[in-house]
Scaffold this motif. Structure first.
Motif, PDB file in Angstrom:
ATOM      1  N   ILE A 112       0.819  -1.222   0.000  1.00 17.66           N
ATOM      2  CA  ILE A 112       0.000   0.000   0.000  1.00 17.66           C
ATOM      3  C   ILE A 112       0.848   1.266   0.000  1.00 17.66           C
ATOM      4  CG2 ILE A 112      -2.152  -0.942   0.890  1.00 17.66           C
ATOM      5  CD1 ILE A 112      -1.244  -0.233   3.708  1.00 17.66           C
ATOM      6  N   GLY A 113       2.075   1.158  -0.461  1.00 18.08           N
ATOM      7  CA  GLY A 113       2.918   2.340  -0.601  1.00 18.08           C
ATOM      8  C   GLY A 113       4.229   2.238   0.148  1.00 18.08           C
ATOM      9  N   ILE A 114       4.950   3.330   0.082  1.00 18.86           N
ATOM     10  CA  ILE A 114       6.274   3.410   0.703  1.00 18.86           C
ATOM     11  C   ILE A 114       6.133   3.807   2.171  1.00 18.86           C
ATOM     12  CG2 ILE A 114       8.504   4.612   0.660  1.00 18.86           C
ATOM     13  CD1 ILE A 114       8.074   2.924  -1.817  1.00 18.86           C
ATOM     14  N   LEU A 115       6.846   3.096   3.045  1.00 19.12           N
ATOM     15  CA  LEU A 115       6.921   3.448   4.463  1.00 19.12           C
ATOM     16  C   LEU A 115       8.300   4.011   4.757  1.00 19.12           C
ATOM     17  CD1 LEU A 115       5.293   0.542   6.536  1.00 19.12           C
ATOM     18  CD2 LEU A 115       4.519   2.907   6.373  1.00 19.12           C
ATOM     19  N   GLU A 116       8.306   5.103   5.514  1.00 16.57           N
ATOM     20  CA  GLU A 116       9.553   5.675   6.016  1.00 16.57           C
ATOM     21  C   GLU A 116       9.653   5.293   7.487  1.00 16.57           C
ATOM     22  OE1 GLU A 116      11.318  10.063   5.810  1.00 16.57           O
ATOM     23  OE2 GLU A 116       9.704   9.860   7.285  1.00 16.57           O
ATOM     24  N   ILE A 117      10.739   4.642   7.864  1.00 17.02           N
ATOM     25  CA  ILE A 117      10.960   4.218   9.243  1.00 17.02           C
ATOM     26  C   ILE A 117      12.147   4.999   9.781  1.00 17.02           C
ATOM     27  CG2 ILE A 117      11.514   2.276  10.772  1.00 17.02           C
ATOM     28  CD1 ILE A 117      10.219   1.467   7.389  1.00 17.02           C
ATOM     29  N   LYS A 118      11.942   5.628  10.937  1.00 20.12           N
ATOM     30  CA  LYS A 118      13.021   6.368  11.590  1.00 20.12           C
ATOM     31  C   LYS A 118      13.208   5.818  12.998  1.00 20.12           C
ATOM     32  CE  LYS A 118      12.701  10.773   9.191  1.00 20.12           C
ATOM     33  NZ  LYS A 118      12.642  12.225   9.340  1.00 20.12           N
TER      34      LYS A 118
ATOM     35  N   GLN B 286      10.119  -7.157  10.922  1.00 22.45           N
ATOM     36  CA  GLN B 286       8.795  -7.428  11.471  1.00 22.45           C
ATOM     37  C   GLN B 286       7.689  -6.806  10.603  1.00 22.45           C
ATOM     38  OE1 GLN B 286       8.263  -7.020  15.726  1.00 22.45           O
ATOM     39  NE2 GLN B 286      10.312  -7.810  16.133  1.00 22.45           N
ATOM     40  N   LEU B 287       7.926  -5.615  10.060  1.00 16.79           N
ATOM     41  CA  LEU B 287       6.938  -5.007   9.163  1.00 16.79           C
ATOM     42  C   LEU B 287       6.765  -5.850   7.898  1.00 16.79           C
ATOM     43  CD1 LEU B 287       7.873  -1.267   9.634  1.00 16.79           C
ATOM     44  CD2 LEU B 287       5.582  -2.240   9.991  1.00 16.79           C
ATOM     45  N   GLU B 288       7.852  -6.337   7.338  1.00 17.19           N
ATOM     46  CA  GLU B 288       7.757  -7.192   6.150  1.00 17.19           C
ATOM     47  C   GLU B 288       6.980  -8.467   6.461  1.00 17.19           C
ATOM     48  OE1 GLU B 288      11.918  -7.410   5.096  1.00 17.19           O
ATOM     49  OE2 GLU B 288      11.725  -5.699   3.719  1.00 17.19           O
ATOM     50  N   GLU B 289       7.222  -9.070   7.622  1.00 22.05           N
ATOM     51  CA  GLU B 289       6.473 -10.262   8.033  1.00 22.05           C
ATOM     52  C   GLU B 289       4.985  -9.945   8.171  1.00 22.05           C
ATOM     53  OE1 GLU B 289       8.368 -11.467  11.656  1.00 22.05           O
ATOM     54  OE2 GLU B 289      10.163 -12.200  10.622  1.00 22.05           O
ATOM     55  N   TYR B 290       4.671  -8.772   8.718  1.00 17.03           N
ATOM     56  CA  TYR B 290       3.276  -8.343   8.856  1.00 17.03           C
ATOM     57  C   TYR B 290       2.608  -8.279   7.475  1.00 17.03           C
ATOM     58  CZ  TYR B 290      -0.684  -5.166   9.375  1.00 17.03           C
ATOM     59  OH  TYR B 290      -1.932  -4.597   9.310  1.00 17.03           O
ATOM     60  N   PHE B 291       3.252  -7.617   6.538  1.00 13.88           N
ATOM     61  CA  PHE B 291       2.656  -7.464   5.209  1.00 13.88           C
ATOM     62  C   PHE B 291       2.564  -8.787   4.463  1.00 13.88           C
ATOM     63  CE2 PHE B 291       3.560  -2.921   5.847  1.00 13.88           C
ATOM     64  CZ  PHE B 291       2.321  -2.412   5.490  1.00 13.88           C
ATOM     65  N   GLU B 292       3.451  -9.734   4.773  1.00 14.36           N
ATOM     66  CA  GLU B 292       3.389 -11.067   4.166  1.00 14.36           C
ATOM     67  C   GLU B 292       2.299 -11.927   4.806  1.00 14.36           C
ATOM     68  OE1 GLU B 292       7.382 -12.387   4.848  1.00 14.36           O
ATOM     69  OE2 GLU B 292       8.190 -11.140   3.227  1.00 14.36           O
ATOM     70  N   GLY B 293       1.704 -11.448   5.899  1.00 17.73           N
ATOM     71  CA  GLY B 293       0.667 -12.208   6.594  1.00 17.73           C
ATOM     72  C   GLY B 293       1.207 -13.173   7.629  1.00 17.73           C
ATOM     73  N   ASN B 294       2.482 -13.007   7.998  1.00 16.80           N
ATOM     74  CA  ASN B 294       3.126 -13.924   8.939  1.00 16.80           C
ATOM     75  C   ASN B 294       3.368 -13.331  10.323  1.00 16.80           C
ATOM     76  OD1 ASN B 294       3.327 -15.903   6.913  1.00 16.80           O
ATOM     77  ND2 ASN B 294       5.158 -14.917   6.112  1.00 16.80           N
TER      78      ASN B 294
ATOM     79  N   LYS C 211      -8.533   0.897   5.046  1.00 20.77           N
ATOM     80  CA  LYS C 211      -9.397  -0.208   4.603  1.00 20.77           C
ATOM     81  C   LYS C 211      -8.552  -1.441   4.287  1.00 20.77           C
ATOM     82  CE  LYS C 211     -13.176   2.550   2.683  1.00 20.77           C
ATOM     83  NZ  LYS C 211     -13.878   2.916   1.444  1.00 20.77           N
ATOM     84  N   TRP C 212      -7.430  -1.231   3.582  1.00 21.54           N
ATOM     85  CA  TRP C 212      -6.567  -2.354   3.233  1.00 21.54           C
ATOM     86  C   TRP C 212      -6.045  -3.037   4.496  1.00 21.54           C
ATOM     87  CZ3 TRP C 212      -1.934  -4.602   3.999  1.00 21.54           C
ATOM     88  CH2 TRP C 212      -1.512  -5.563   3.088  1.00 21.54           C
ATOM     89  N   LEU C 213      -5.557  -2.241   5.446  1.00 17.76           N
ATOM     90  CA  LEU C 213      -5.003  -2.806   6.686  1.00 17.76           C
ATOM     91  C   LEU C 213      -6.059  -3.589   7.458  1.00 17.76           C
ATOM     92  CD1 LEU C 213      -2.870   0.281   7.737  1.00 17.76           C
ATOM     93  CD2 LEU C 213      -1.961  -1.963   7.063  1.00 17.76           C
ATOM     94  N   LEU C 214      -7.268  -3.049   7.559  1.00 23.19           N
ATOM     95  CA  LEU C 214      -8.337  -3.744   8.276  1.00 23.19           C
ATOM     96  C   LEU C 214      -8.726  -5.040   7.564  1.00 23.19           C
ATOM     97  CD1 LEU C 214     -10.538  -0.712   9.374  1.00 23.19           C
ATOM     98  CD2 LEU C 214      -9.090  -2.144  10.838  1.00 23.19           C
TER      99      LEU C 214
END
Length: 158
Positions: free
Chosen positions: A10-16, A49-57, A143-146
């Protein structure tokens, strides 16, 4: 302060973040960021952990957070962390849990200022009527996240 960008569905995330923890995770609306191959060591676990979240894991996060805000905002953000994966709450329920139904607007404002998207799941707060009201990252992302977290993924929530 270290910064990294990752591509998500759903787009680019910036992590700081820094040695004290993750300071922010925010969506960027421009698609022309260069995604660095080298990730700062302070951000490797958060990105993993964010990548695992988006992969559904991944359904919960276990990384150190260090958001900057007022004491009230931090109370609201801490409460957001208690909303389970796949569940939602309303702004009114949040205000009630904070101990004063009259703080609904302040709670909604603090929710909107959450600097750590997804990990502090402000997207799980919806309107009392069940509608996906306001989201700093955009309603389409909320909506996508939910739907991504929905226990019935074959159906659309909205």
């Amino acid at each position: 302060m270290k910064t990294a960008f990752i591509k998500t569905p759903i787009g680019i995330l910036e992590i700081k973040g820094n040695s004290g923890g993750v300071v922010s995770v925010l969506f960027k609306n421009k698609e022309n960021f260069s995604i660095a191959e080298t990730i700062p060591k302070e951000l490797k676990e958060a990105i993993s952990q964010l990548e695992e979240y988006f992969e559904g894991n991944r359904k919960s996060f276990s990384i150190k957070l260090s958001p900057e805000g007022t004491d009230f905002q931090k109370r609201v953000w801490k409460q957001l962390e208690e909303i389970p994966f796949g569940k939602t709450t309303s702004y009114q329920q949040m205000a009630n849990q904070l101990g004063d139904p009259k703080v609904i607007r302040a709670a909604a404002s603090a929710n909107g200022k959450n600097p750590i998207s997804i990990i502090i799941p402000c997207h799980r707060v919806i309107g009392s009527d069940g509608s996906p009201t306001g989201y700093a990252g955009g309603i389409h992302r909320k909506k996508w996240l939910l739907e991504h977290e929905s226990p019935a993924p074959q159906q659309s929530l909205f």
